[in-house]
Design an enzyme around this catalytic site. Sequence first.
Site, PDB file in Angstrom:
ATOM      1  N   ASP A 177       0.833  -1.206   0.000  1.00 41.48           N
ATOM      2  CA  ASP A 177       0.000   0.000   0.000  1.00 41.48           C
ATOM      3  C   ASP A 177       0.867   1.255   0.000  1.00 41.48           C
ATOM      4  OD1 ASP A 177      -1.861   2.034   0.478  1.00 41.48           O
ATOM      5  OD2 ASP A 177      -3.063   0.792   1.825  1.00 41.48           O
ATOM      6  N   HIS A 211      -3.312  -1.250  -1.972  1.00 41.57           N
ATOM      7  CA  HIS A 211      -4.473  -0.525  -1.443  1.00 41.57           C
ATOM      8  C   HIS A 211      -5.711  -0.849  -2.297  1.00 41.57           C
ATOM      9  CE1 HIS A 211      -6.167   2.874   0.856  1.00 41.57           C
ATOM     10  NE2 HIS A 211      -6.866   3.124  -0.235  1.00 41.57           N
TER      11      HIS A 211
END
Length: 232
Positions: free
Chosen positions: A172, A202
């Site tokens: 992420d 993400h």
Amino acid sequence: MTGNMISIETAGGTGKMGAYMAAPESEGAPGLVIIQEVFGVNDFIQATVEAYADKGFVTAAPDVFWRLEPGVKLNPNVEAEFNRGIELMGQFDQPTGIKDIQATITALRNHPACNGKVGVLGFCLGGRLAYMAALGTDADVAVSYYGVGIETMLDQASDIKIPTLLHIAEEDGFVPPEAQAAIKAGLTADNFDVRIYPGVDHGFARFTGMHYDEAAANLANERSLSLLNSVL
């Protein structure tokens, strides 16, 4: 199970907020607030509400951007709509959003089908708000998917007493390795469960998104459902 928009009276009589809601036909069901990403109560959030209603939860997703622009439904795969979501996030007042989430929790507690217990579960911005709701609402349990900026709020972690599950994507870009390490180190109390999913980015649980990873999403969703069922 198909949901519908309802209206929720917000704190201090500040207005009526829309929420997308679906409920099982059985009574005595637990309540669950789904907290949106920056893209509003869009198709993914509505489908998530319906999926949890099918699993036996009285479920609602409040339109937390309603003070800025009611009824936001953005497609993150369209660049202009993605950018609009980021713009709205920049204008959004998070403490007021927590009050609106509390209003939704209260509405579900009082719903005739609800057993009086209510959890929160959020994605992205909603993942951050779920952590904040563990601090600032009377929710019974909190689940955060790739919440952004949680590493800046770890000094308040000791004030969180409810079971709190965090799903973090290892790749992420919004939650870099040093933030992940801080979260792991800062949330060691028994009520916290921090899970890091290797090799995913993400938004890995958004089945409409380019970073969707079915295996990681299924594992995270199973862990979420297990916790929600055990607490609620």
